[in-house]
Write an enzyme that holds these catalytic residues in place. Structure first.
Site, PDB file in Angstrom:
ATOM      1  CD  GLU A 119      -2.812   1.056   2.497  1.00 28.16           C
ATOM      2  OE1 GLU A 119      -2.725   0.113   3.306  1.00 28.16           O
ATOM      3  OE2 GLU A 119      -3.584   2.012   2.632  1.00 28.16           O
ATOM      4  NE  ARG A 137       3.703  -8.054  10.680  1.00 26.70           N
ATOM      5  CZ  ARG A 137       3.118  -7.322   9.721  1.00 26.70           C
ATOM      6  NH1 ARG A 137       2.151  -7.822   8.991  1.00 26.70           N
ATOM      7  NH2 ARG A 137       3.500  -6.088   9.503  1.00 26.70           N
ATOM      8  CE  LYS A 183       3.049   0.002   4.992  1.00 33.03           C
ATOM      9  NZ  LYS A 183       2.273  -0.022   3.774  1.00 33.03           N
TER      10      LYS A 183
HETATM   11  P1  ATP Z   1       2.513  -2.582   8.115  1.00 33.19           P
HETATM   12  O1  ATP Z   1       2.032  -3.612   9.068  1.00 33.19           O
HETATM   13  O2  ATP Z   1       3.938  -2.202   8.296  1.00 33.19           O
HETATM   14  O3  ATP Z   1       1.619  -1.393   8.006  1.00 33.19           O
HETATM   15  P2  ATP Z   1       1.329  -3.629   5.796  1.00 33.19           P
HETATM   16  O4  ATP Z   1       1.102  -5.074   5.757  1.00 33.19           O
HETATM   17  O5  ATP Z   1       0.146  -2.775   6.055  1.00 33.19           O
HETATM   18  O6  ATP Z   1       2.543  -3.307   6.737  1.00 33.19           O
HETATM   19  P3  ATP Z   1       1.611  -3.385   3.003  1.00 33.19           P
HETATM   20  O7  ATP Z   1       2.113  -2.244   2.228  1.00 33.19           O
HETATM   21  O8  ATP Z   1       0.190  -3.741   2.876  1.00 33.19           O
HETATM   22  O9  ATP Z   1       1.993  -3.088   4.500  1.00 33.19           O
HETATM   23  O10 ATP Z   1       2.523  -4.656   2.785  1.00 33.19           O
HETATM   24  C1  ATP Z   1       2.845  -5.167   1.519  1.00 33.19           C
HETATM   25  C2  ATP Z   1       3.271  -6.597   1.666  1.00 33.19           C
HETATM   26  O11 ATP Z   1       4.374  -6.693   2.560  1.00 33.19           O
HETATM   27  C3  ATP Z   1       2.156  -7.444   2.224  1.00 33.19           C
HETATM   28  O12 ATP Z   1       2.066  -8.636   1.456  1.00 33.19           O
HETATM   29  C4  ATP Z   1       2.592  -7.747   3.620  1.00 33.19           C
HETATM   30  O13 ATP Z   1       2.148  -9.016   4.017  1.00 33.19           O
HETATM   31  C5  ATP Z   1       4.113  -7.688   3.518  1.00 33.19           C
HETATM   32  N1  ATP Z   1       4.675  -7.318   4.820  1.00 33.19           N
HETATM   33  C6  ATP Z   1       4.404  -6.216   5.543  1.00 33.19           C
HETATM   34  N2  ATP Z   1       5.062  -6.250   6.721  1.00 33.19           N
HETATM   35  C7  ATP Z   1       5.757  -7.408   6.743  1.00 33.19           C
HETATM   36  C8  ATP Z   1       6.628  -8.040   7.694  1.00 33.19           C
HETATM   37  N3  ATP Z   1       6.918  -7.475   8.864  1.00 33.19           N
HETATM   38  N4  ATP Z   1       7.173  -9.234   7.368  1.00 33.19           N
HETATM   39  C9  ATP Z   1       6.907  -9.802   6.178  1.00 33.19           C
HETATM   40  N5  ATP Z   1       6.093  -9.276   5.249  1.00 33.19           N
HETATM   41  C10 ATP Z   1       5.519  -8.094   5.516  1.00 33.19           C
HETATM   42 MG    MG Z   2      -1.478  -3.774   4.417  1.00 36.52          MG
END
Ligand code: ATP
Ligand code: MG
Length: 568
Positions: free
Chosen positions: A39, A265, A275
């Site tokens: 995102e 994760r 984030k």
């Molecule tokens: P955050 O929890 O930091 O806000 P998010 O999942 O909302 O992260 P996205 O931009 O939606 O952020 O993430 C894009 C991809 O990265 C998704 O497939 C998510 O599963 C993966 N991702 C995000 N954080 C992690 C993590 N800590 N470890 C592994 N993969 C991750």
């Molecule tokens: Mg997300």
């Protein structure tokens, strides 16, 4: 740039790779198509690096493709700046999406049509229940939810209302479109989840075309299907969403049927990878920006001087599993050292200078010595070093009354100046307050290059710079951004910020070769650590970031474990 060699270190196997390989072997998939779906509401961090290495890595290893797809369904939080930084960071990590740069917003029209399809087939309805009431109707993990009174609207009424939602007739939050699944389901995600919400907001790509936006759940799987993704790999918090993912695929005329797989994760000690928290760190100015070298963002890590290969190496050492765990940040540092040690040029820099005067060295004279750029790699070549009567060494390489095992400078002690000469300390010069301001020394002219003239040994080799040509520099030392391994475990993570995460040394002196160092490319300051020139640097004001120190506690821990395991 440090070589982003394509020799893949991430070819190790894991359960996701096994699943993909088995699907290919059994002919369940003809090819592999993965995607990385960020995102655009922040910079990428270490956790994203894991997902990127996994998704792009699988595609690369198995001759498939990996798409970069922006999940831009929430225009309120998303910005072009973030989308640009994400592309830069993925490329820097060494991956390429080719022509497959996609946006969920490209599919808004198709998604809308599919929403009408769900309405027409009796699988979705417009709900006017206010958010508060809707929440209480949802039930709990132990109690079933209640059906909304709007659940039984006719297809005609639903279509009419949904079209008017699209046309912008209703204010934000007035109505939603929900899937009609099962309010008694044990899985909360199946209790008539929201598919569309009203949001009068300008979208960076679609402008003011839409007054309604699809939810993550509705957009994600369908975007996967449109792109013919074969393996939709995400993190474990989406495991409970998988039944909904499958339900939507089953109830829609989508062009392909992707499957979702989940892995744990990445969590890293002494930092946060969410984030929400990272956004606060930036917004509340606890750091200088998303690329502050203390940030666990890819941009911050790059600015610190970490090469992409080190980040890939770290991710490969972490591996991919389904069990939650927190990785020791020392493991990241260890991967950085292991990557930099064989390639980083060696330089000399004095962080806290103390003047050293060689009394038997002719006044006004200097000479040029030769220093190796890398101790184990003759191909790295040599560089000239100026030597003269006045030099600088580190303050903590001198002690007036040393304890027993202090082998460095003290009155009467002889040491080697690296690539220079043997020098013997004669006396410390003090100011009125008694602070040591200089050392009077003598040198042995027969020890040129630092070689012993007669086989006599010294117990220390010190780094130094020459007063004649040393260049002033600022050095920024970083330590953990948080002062406990599990920030936020007792409440607000930001209350656990380490007030001493940045230490700025402004009076440093570095050898002249460092004036032409490349921004972001780490070199080793001998005996001190790895450092990289910061983009804030100016020719008259060099600024270096410490990439990582030299002491490898992680390797020590691992070494001790290996020893313990081999003891019988
Ligand atoms: P955050 O929890 O930091 O806000 P998010 O999942 O909302 O992260 P996205 O931009 O939606 O952020 O993430 C894009 C991809 O990265 C998704 O497939 C998510 O599963 C993966 N991702 C995000 N954080 C992690 C993590 N800590 N470890 C592994 N993969 C991750
Ligand atoms: Mg997300």
């Amino acid at each position: 740039m440090v070589d982003t060699e394509t020799k893949s270190t991430e070819v190790g196997r894991d359960f996701i790779r096994d699943i993909v390989q088995a699907d290919l072997d059994a002919g369940r998939a003809q090819n592999v198509v993965t995607r990385f779906p960020p995102e655009p509401n922040g910079f990428l961090h270490l956790g994203h690096a894991k997902s990127i290495c996994l998704n792009f890595g699988i595609a690369r290893e198995l001759g498939g493709t990996c798409h970069l797809r922006f999940d831009d369904t929430n225009p309120v939080k998303e910005e072009q700046l973030f989308a640009d930084s994400i592309q830069r960071d993925v490329r820097w990590l060494g991956f390429d999406w080719g022509e497959h740069l996609h946006y969920a917003s490209d599919y808004f029209e198709q998604l809308y049509e599919w929403a009408e399809h769900l309405i027409r087939t009796g699988n979705a309805y417009v709900d006017d229940t206010p958010p508060e009431a809707m929440r209480s109707q949802r039930g709990t993990l132990t109690e079933p939810g209640q059906n909304s009174p709007f659940r039984y609207r006719s297809v005609e009424e639903n279509l009419d209302l949904f079209r008017r939602m699209r046309a912008g007739e209703f204010p934000n939050g007035a109505r939603v479109l929900r899937a009609k699944i099962d309010m008694a389901s044990g899985n909360m995600n199946l209790r008539d989840p929201v598919l569309y919400r009203i949001l009068h907001a300008h979208h960076p790509r679609t402008g003011d075309a839409w007054s309604i936006y699809p939810t993550y759940d509705f957009a994600h799987g369908q975007s996967d299907a449109i792109e013919h993704i074969t393996h939709s790999v995400c993190t474990l918090e989406f495991e409970d969403h998988r039944p909904l993912y499958d339900w939507l695929i089953e109830h829609l005329p989508v062009p392909s049927r992707p499957h979702q797989y989940e892995f744990a994760r990445l969590n890293v000690s002494y930092t946060v990878l969410s984030k929400r928290h990272l956004t606060r760190l930036v917004a509340e100015k606890h750091v200088t920006g998303w690329d502050d070298p203390r940030m666990p963002t890819i941009a911050g890590i790059r600015r610190r001087g970490v090469p992409a290969a080190a980040l890939r190496e770290f991710i490969s050492r972490v591996g991919v599993a389904r069990a939650y765990s927190t990785v020791d940040v020392a493991m990241l540092d260890s991967a950085i050292r292991d990557t930099l040690n064989p390639i980083a040029p060696r330089r000399m820099a004095v962080l806290r200078p103390l003047k050293l005067i060689i009394e038997n060295y002719p006044e006004g004279q200097t000479e040029t010595l030769e220093a190796r750029n890398h101790p184990d790699n003759p191909d790295a070549g040599v560089r000239p070093l100026t030597f003269g009567r006045e030099l600088y060494v580190e303050q903590d390489d001198f002690m007036e009354t040393p304890p027993k095992k202090f082998y460095r400078l003290s009155p009467g002690k002889e040491v080697r100046l690296r690539y220079g000469y043997f020098v013997t300390c004669r006396e410390a010069v003090k100011d009125a307050a008694g602070t040591v301001v200089a050392l009077r020394c003598t040198y042995d002219p027969a020890s040129k290059g630092g070689d012993s003239p007669d086989g006599r040994k010294v117990q220390a080799t010190l780094h130094w710079v020459a007063a004649a040509d040393a260049v002033p520099a600022e050095v920024r030392l970083y330590s953990h951004l948080f002062n406990r391994p599990d920030p936020g475990a007792d409440g607000d993570a930001l209350a656990d910020l380490n007030p001493e995460s940045l230490d700025v040394l402004s009076g440093c002196l570095v050898e002249p070769a460092l004036a032409s160092a490349a921004v972001g490319e780490a070199v080793q300051f001998e005996r001190t650590g790895y450092f990289a020139l910061d983009p804030d640097s100016r020719p008259d004001r060099l600024v270096f970031n410490r990439t990582v120190g030299l002491r490898d506690t992680w390797a020590k821990i691992q070494g001790a474990k290996v020893q313990a395991n081999t003891k019988t």
